[in-house]
Design a protein around this motif. Structure first.
Motif, PDB file in Angstrom:
ATOM      1  N   GLY A 267       0.900  -1.300  -0.142  1.00 58.10           N
ATOM      2  CA  GLY A 267      -0.006  -0.155  -0.080  1.00 58.10           C
ATOM      3  C   GLY A 267       0.718   1.505  -0.016  1.00 58.10           C
ATOM      4  N   VAL A 268       0.013   2.477  -0.182  1.00 56.43           N
ATOM      5  CA  VAL A 268       0.794   3.563  -0.106  1.00 56.43           C
ATOM      6  C   VAL A 268       0.066   4.627   0.656  1.00 56.43           C
ATOM      7  CG1 VAL A 268      -0.282   4.360  -2.585  1.00 56.43           C
ATOM      8  CG2 VAL A 268       1.954   5.332  -1.698  1.00 56.43           C
ATOM      9  N   SER A 269       0.674   5.563   1.444  1.00 56.36           N
ATOM     10  CA  SER A 269      -0.046   6.617   1.465  1.00 56.36           C
ATOM     11  C   SER A 269       0.869   7.825   1.265  1.00 56.36           C
ATOM     12  CB  SER A 269      -0.203   6.869   3.319  1.00 56.36           C
ATOM     13  OG  SER A 269       0.767   6.433   3.939  1.00 56.36           O
ATOM     14  N   LEU A 270       0.400   8.572   0.014  1.00 54.60           N
ATOM     15  CA  LEU A 270       1.278   9.743  -0.442  1.00 54.60           C
ATOM     16  C   LEU A 270       1.391  10.828   0.488  1.00 54.60           C
ATOM     17  CD1 LEU A 270      -0.730   9.675  -3.949  1.00 54.60           C
ATOM     18  CD2 LEU A 270       1.342   8.553  -3.575  1.00 54.60           C
ATOM     19  N   TRP A 271       2.623  11.428   0.075  1.00 51.81           N
ATOM     20  CA  TRP A 271       2.638  12.713   0.886  1.00 51.81           C
ATOM     21  C   TRP A 271       2.508  13.921  -0.125  1.00 51.81           C
ATOM     22  CZ3 TRP A 271       3.011  13.425   6.085  1.00 51.81           C
ATOM     23  CH2 TRP A 271       3.440  14.868   6.296  1.00 51.81           C
ATOM     24  N   GLN A 272       1.470  14.577   0.062  1.00 52.45           N
ATOM     25  CA  GLN A 272       0.499  14.696   1.135  1.00 52.45           C
ATOM     26  C   GLN A 272      -0.665  14.876   0.570  1.00 52.45           C
ATOM     27  OE1 GLN A 272       0.644  17.333   4.596  1.00 52.45           O
ATOM     28  NE2 GLN A 272       1.961  18.715   3.296  1.00 52.45           N
ATOM     29  N   PHE A 273      -1.942  14.887   1.589  1.00 53.58           N
ATOM     30  CA  PHE A 273      -3.326  15.328   0.993  1.00 53.58           C
ATOM     31  C   PHE A 273      -3.292  16.441   0.474  1.00 53.58           C
ATOM     32  CE2 PHE A 273      -7.823  15.345   0.657  1.00 53.58           C
ATOM     33  CZ  PHE A 273      -8.359  16.372   1.367  1.00 53.58           C
ATOM     34  N   CYS A 274      -3.005  17.456   1.459  1.00 54.10           N
ATOM     35  CA  CYS A 274      -3.114  19.055   1.008  1.00 54.10           C
ATOM     36  C   CYS A 274      -1.896  19.686   1.830  1.00 54.10           C
ATOM     37  CB  CYS A 274      -4.378  19.634   1.549  1.00 54.10           C
ATOM     38  SG  CYS A 274      -4.734  19.947   3.163  1.00 54.10           S
ATOM     39  N   ASP A 275      -1.412  20.712   0.944  1.00 47.42           N
ATOM     40  CA  ASP A 275      -0.378  21.528   1.444  1.00 47.42           C
ATOM     41  C   ASP A 275      -0.967  22.096   3.122  1.00 47.42           C
ATOM     42  OD1 ASP A 275       0.128  23.367  -1.473  1.00 47.42           O
ATOM     43  OD2 ASP A 275       0.307  21.464  -1.110  1.00 47.42           O
ATOM     44  N   CYS A 276       0.230  22.174   3.782  1.00 43.41           N
ATOM     45  CA  CYS A 276       0.364  22.625   5.154  1.00 43.41           C
ATOM     46  C   CYS A 276       1.230  23.693   5.681  1.00 43.41           C
ATOM     47  CB  CYS A 276      -0.132  21.457   6.177  1.00 43.41           C
ATOM     48  SG  CYS A 276       1.632  20.692   6.614  1.00 43.41           S
ATOM     49  N   ARG A 277       0.885  24.518   6.593  1.00 44.43           N
ATOM     50  CA  ARG A 277       1.952  25.689   7.042  1.00 44.43           C
ATOM     51  C   ARG A 277       2.927  24.801   7.847  1.00 44.43           C
ATOM     52  NH1 ARG A 277       1.173  30.578   7.895  1.00 44.43           N
ATOM     53  NH2 ARG A 277      -1.020  30.751   7.791  1.00 44.43           N
ATOM     54  N   THR A 278       4.373  25.245   7.517  1.00 45.53           N
ATOM     55  CA  THR A 278       5.603  24.975   8.350  1.00 45.53           C
ATOM     56  C   THR A 278       6.255  26.003   8.853  1.00 45.53           C
ATOM     57  OG1 THR A 278       7.401  23.404   8.467  1.00 45.53           O
ATOM     58  CG2 THR A 278       6.789  24.288   6.189  1.00 45.53           C
ATOM     59  N   TYR A 279       7.359  26.003   8.930  1.00 42.07           N
ATOM     60  CA  TYR A 279       7.930  27.362   9.622  1.00 42.07           C
ATOM     61  C   TYR A 279       8.719  28.118   8.704  1.00 42.07           C
ATOM     62  CZ  TYR A 279       7.052  24.658  13.771  1.00 42.07           C
ATOM     63  OH  TYR A 279       6.231  24.036  14.657  1.00 42.07           O
ATOM     64  N   THR A 280       8.781  29.491   9.078  1.00 39.66           N
ATOM     65  CA  THR A 280       9.644  30.630   8.287  1.00 39.66           C
ATOM     66  C   THR A 280      10.977  30.556   8.532  1.00 39.66           C
ATOM     67  OG1 THR A 280       9.247  32.187  10.093  1.00 39.66           O
ATOM     68  CG2 THR A 280       7.548  31.812   8.303  1.00 39.66           C
ATOM     69  N   SER A 281      11.378  29.368   9.187  1.00 41.49           N
ATOM     70  CA  SER A 281      13.068  29.532   9.590  1.00 41.49           C
ATOM     71  C   SER A 281      13.748  29.387   7.971  1.00 41.49           C
ATOM     72  CB  SER A 281      13.187  28.205  10.311  1.00 41.49           C
ATOM     73  OG  SER A 281      13.033  27.026   9.366  1.00 41.49           O
ATOM     74  N   VAL A 282      15.097  29.357   8.193  1.00 40.88           N
ATOM     75  CA  VAL A 282      15.955  28.997   7.077  1.00 40.88           C
ATOM     76  C   VAL A 282      15.831  27.721   6.219  1.00 40.88           C
ATOM     77  CG1 VAL A 282      17.820  27.755   8.192  1.00 40.88           C
ATOM     78  CG2 VAL A 282      18.364  29.105   6.272  1.00 40.88           C
ATOM     79  N   GLY A 283      14.948  26.846   7.008  1.00 39.69           N
ATOM     80  CA  GLY A 283      14.390  25.694   6.249  1.00 39.69           C
ATOM     81  C   GLY A 283      13.440  25.899   5.191  1.00 39.69           C
ATOM     82  N   ALA A 284      12.872  27.171   5.518  1.00 38.38           N
ATOM     83  CA  ALA A 284      11.828  27.299   4.567  1.00 38.38           C
ATOM     84  C   ALA A 284      12.102  27.477   3.306  1.00 38.38           C
ATOM     85  CB  ALA A 284      11.134  28.607   5.066  1.00 38.38           C
ATOM     86  N   LEU A 285      13.651  27.715   2.959  1.00 36.68           N
ATOM     87  CA  LEU A 285      14.050  27.985   1.724  1.00 36.68           C
ATOM     88  C   LEU A 285      13.673  26.595   0.587  1.00 36.68           C
ATOM     89  CD1 LEU A 285      17.619  29.709   2.463  1.00 36.68           C
ATOM     90  CD2 LEU A 285      15.132  30.774   1.893  1.00 36.68           C
ATOM     91  N   GLY A 286      13.391  25.366   1.381  1.00 37.88           N
ATOM     92  CA  GLY A 286      12.745  24.308   0.795  1.00 37.88           C
ATOM     93  C   GLY A 286      11.699  24.338   0.790  1.00 37.88           C
ATOM     94  N   ARG A 287      10.879  25.258   1.670  1.00 36.89           N
ATOM     95  CA  ARG A 287       9.499  25.354   1.958  1.00 36.89           C
ATOM     96  C   ARG A 287       8.964  26.623   1.222  1.00 36.89           C
ATOM     97  NH1 ARG A 287      10.613  20.877   2.081  1.00 36.89           N
ATOM     98  NH2 ARG A 287      10.282  19.251   3.938  1.00 36.89           N
ATOM     99  N   PRO A 288       8.644  26.843  -0.079  1.00 43.46           N
ATOM    100  CA  PRO A 288       8.074  28.080  -0.381  1.00 43.46           C
ATOM    101  C   PRO A 288       6.832  28.563   0.247  1.00 43.46           C
ATOM    102  CG  PRO A 288       8.877  26.719  -2.467  1.00 43.46           C
ATOM    103  CD  PRO A 288       9.043  25.989  -1.272  1.00 43.46           C
TER     104      PRO A 288
END
Ligand code: ADA
Length: 561
Positions: free
Chosen positions: A511-532
């Motif tokens: 089976g598969v649970s695709l990532w992901q159903f809908c977009d969701c908020r994450t953080y505005t940290s430097v990591g967000a450069l991979g999280r438009p």
């Protein structure tokens, strides 16, 4: 809405509460509630920092409500789910301080000789590895404060029904094994009546040992539960002064020779990972949003949902029971790899406690078919193995009827596969990998899946079902481009087409649970450069549930199955 009680006085404290935001320069552990002035309103359920007025704030908030309880009556609160850290006062007396995000907990209210009671909940959404050992700002989903789910008030007689664990594996026999747990000054015997769909199926003096009665009974004309045929039976347990109701589904889950079997039938699990999240509500989703999401998942041809990455709203699970979905429910965790975390006793005990609470909350939902924990934790680190082993055995001891798993993103080095019944692998070939000059590294998908399957065979783990518990690609809603490369809707659609076709055709993938159903908020940290946008954009739909190109692709393939 399905009501748990007819005889017991039980109601929701949902609706308008007093509210105030106290800022971040105080220590909520030492705050005196009498000193509070409430200058705003907040609705419960709510995530207070999902409100524009408090967006982005990290600090202490306070909720307050008053309600009447007849003097002398025993009562308890059931908080179905809260954020980060809470300190609970009733009538100015501190009753409980806890940090169990998304967990359902109960708080006994002392009887008083007056009727108007006052409940104050201090809620703090700041990160602190000691005060909030289970949630960190490196998790790839935004952590809110608040009282995310309904608050129940129960007025109970001295002896009352605390909970019931019912096992109903076979519709053919209609046999139910029940363990009914009582609270209060419990006698050795207690007259009990059990109804199944309004027919009396058991009426005797229950023998009570260590506060519980084990009772077997039979449901007439029992029908099997499955995603295709989600037949539910309502069981009501009554004493002279109290009652307790629940719905059960006659179903059995087996995992053998690499497959999931539901009522003996091999079943391919096709679906998505889903956060309880929406820009307007944060994690405090109204029932309407749960229903909309499930209707969308049904339209996509899904039968499976991984409730990532925390214990799910019971109202959502009731809908999954009714509409027919299989659910992988896991306790809170995200990339917990650091040795310091595994050495932290409050992290260790918190992981066990929240997993126990998840099973206590969800155990009777037929839709829940497996338990999970520690998403992408350090399962290839020797120092982590002890907690994986304890969590595995905790789940099996509390509920031997369901397979247990954890989502691993280290398939080739994992040391903990003995502590799971299902091998769940998160992987993103062709998204987080690929040469800089290759805009569409799609061929990496099959290569990676072949590697994982060969490795699992070589380490003797291919008798367990192999679940693709996460795989996907990001797409910015509305972004089209001739390169059809990463972040375009086209790349995501092409990516998911390859994945879904492979899952449907390869019998080694259960089976598969695709990532992901809908977009969701994450953080505005430097990591967000991979999280438009500071969002995780791997949704097949955007955060407002607007479908991207991949929606039609997934729907075509899943529905064909
Ligand atoms: C991990 C994690 C998800 C999400 C995903 C991603 O697998 O479990 O929550 O962060 O990666 O989008 O990279």
């Amino acid at each position: 809405m399905f009501t748990l009680h007819q005889k017991r006085a039980c109601r929701l404290l949902d609706g308008r509460w007093d509210f105030t935001y106290l800022g971040s320069d105080l220590s909520p552990e030492f705050l005196e509630p009498a000193s509070l002035t409430f200058d705003d309103v907040m609705v419960v359920p709510s995530a207070w920092d999902a409100h524009p007025a408090y967006a982005g704030k990290r600090g202490t908030a306070a909720y307050r409500i008053s309600f009447d309880i007849p003097p002398g009556r025993k009562a308890f609160l059931r908080l179905r789910g809260t954020g980060m850290w809470n300190r609970v006062f009733v009538d100015g007396e501190e009753l409980r301080t806890f940090s169990l995000p998304y967990s359902q907990i109960e708080i006994t209210l002392p009887a008083r000789d007056f009727s108007q009671r006052e409940l104050i909940i201090l809620n703090d959404n700041r990160f602190d590895p000691n005060r909030v050992p289970l949630q960190f700002n490196f998790y790839d989903f935004y952590a809110y404060g608040g009282i995310f789910r309904s608050v129940e008030l129960h007025l109970v007689p001295d002896v009352h029904i605390h909970s019931a664990e019912l096992d109903a594996p076979e519709a053919s026999t209609g046999k139910v094994q029940a363990r009914i747990v009582f609270a209060g000054e419990v006698p050795l015997e207690l007259p009990l009546t059990i109804f199944a769909d309004d027919h009396i199926v058991w009426q005797e003096n229950a023998i009570i040992k260590d506060g519980a009665a084990s009772i077997d009974f039979q449901v007439p004309e029992a029908k099997p539960w499955s995603a295709k045929t989600p037949h539910l039976h309502t069981i009501r347990i009554e004493t002279a002064e109290d009652d307790f109701a629940l719905r059960i589904g006659f179903r059995r889950i087996d995992v053998s020779s690499g497959q999931f079997l539901v009522n003996g039938q091999p079943t391919k699990l096709l679906g998505y990972c889903r956060h309880e999240a929406h820009p307007q509500f944060g994690p405090a989703l109204p029932l309407q949003q749960h229903a909309q999401d499930l209707q969308i998942l049904r339209d996509l041809g899904c039968n499976f949902i991984r409730g990532s990455h925390y214990a799910q709203d019971p109202e959502f699970l009731h809908l999954c029971d009714e509409m027919g979905f299989y659910v992988f429910e896991e306790s809170l965790g995200w990339g917990n790899v650091d040795e310091k975390q595994f050495a932290n006793p409050t992290f260790h005990s918190g992981q066990l406690e929240q997993t126990r609470l998840m099973i206590a909350k969800s155990r009777n939902h037929p839709s829940v078919i497996m338990w999970g924990y520690l998403n992408e934790g350090g399962s290839d680190k020797p120092y982590a193995a002890n907690l994986y082993r304890e969590l595995y055995h905790l789940c099996k001891s509390l509920d031997p009827s369901r397979p247990v798993t954890y989502a691993s993103n280290r398939a080739l080095t994992d040391l903990c596969f003995e502590y799971c019944d299902v091998i769940s692998i998160n992987c993103y070939p062709g998204w987080y990998s690929g040469d800089p000059d290759d805009p569409r590294p799609l061929p990496q998908i099959h290569k990676a899946l072949d590697t994982y399957l060969e490795h699992l065979h070589s380490v003797g783990q291919d008798q367990k079902p192999f679940l693709l518990s996460e795989i996907g690609a990001g797409a910015i809603y509305g972004w089209r481009d001739p390169l059809n490369a990463r972040w375009t809707e086209e790349y995501q659609a092409d990516y998911l087409e390859l994945v879904c076709e492979r899952v449907v055709q390869d019998d080694r993938i259960s089976g598969v649970s695709l990532w992901q159903f809908c977009d969701c908020r994450t953080y505005t940290s430097v990591g967000a450069l991979g999280r438009p946008r500071a969002f995780n954009n791997k949704g097949t739909l955007d955060e407002y549930r607007r479908p991207k190109m991949a929606y039609k692709t997934v729907k075509r393939i899943f529905r064909k199955k």
